[in-house]
Design an enzyme around this catalytic site. Sequence first.
Site: not given
Length: 381
Positions: A48, A100, A172, A197
């Site tokens: 993790r 977004y 971003d 993306k």
Amino acid sequence: MGYKFATKAIHAGQQADPTTGAVMTPIYQTSTYQQAAPGDHKGYEYSRGTNPTRKALEDCLAALENGKYGLAFSSGMAATETVLKLLRPGDEVITGDDLYGGSYRIFTRVFEHYGIKFHFVDTSDPERIAEKISSATRLIWVETPTNPTLKLADIEAIGKVAKSADVLLAVDNTFASPYLQNPLDLGADIVMHSVTKYIGGHSDVVMGALVLNEKALYDQLFFYYNACGGTPGPQDSFLVLRGIKTLHVRMKAHCENARRVADYLKDHPKIKKIYWPGLETHPGHDIAKRQMRDFGGMVSVVLKDASLEDTFNVAASFKVFTLAESLGGVESLINHPATMTHGSIPKEVREKVGVVDNLIRISVGIEDIDDLLADLEQALG
């Protein structure tokens, strides 16, 4: 020596496997690691928190953004949420009014409940940001180009505003990718990517990332990253490492095709308005020229005199372009933001910034441009 982008994309963070000499980073499909004695290990305890495949990816991402530290997450939203965990009740955030839909949703419907206030302003004007700064401001969150109307924010100018107020600036950088734009070089403190993306580039992985330079900030974010556990597995990390190796080649093709698509659509009789930073008529064209290396693969258009039903009919009539969520893959995609990616934003809010019912967002892929133009021609009629 400092390598250039293409070389970093292929080699940064990766060495041949010491056990076998494997050139590609192995998929370390393990949850735990042997310790010689309690606390005596080889840098890995539990996957993790850290995993060798993911660490190679994080180092590569950091190198591409000219940063020191990278963190990979199970999604872009997990990366965004981790930045917001730096905040406390009463803190304020200044962000864009063209944003977004997932970011708007997590800001307004999750973190506002914890006493954090968000100011939505036109980030294409640094003065609008400066006006909202108060003693409670802790973070400026900027998209550039924005999703979906492709507004440009001057990162360097906003960075100066942030620095003078001792406020963190997070950018971003999903729409640009590190190939086109490096916000840390322009004054940002944190860069966020939806790795899903352009970085992954093949529509087969969901992932997010943060890149930064400051050790104390990295330590804080790493604590939340490990404690809250929104980290990706080694298979996804391997796939993104593979995708990154062609990022520079893909981005050139995306930009070239987008230029041809924009040139075709800008005077089309069925198009009322077009958004693409490479057009000289775009309000942010000069900023894009200054802070980006090219103008990207995203184009948005408003259809002339089209109802919602007309817009749906056009969106559903493409044969090469695929009607789907997301962007930045090798295949061309058509998206209807008002009902898809931005459906969580109230109609009156989104329409103020141009996300109208007859707007279509196009992620221009890397297919043959003649086939893409022919598909646009037949779909628009």
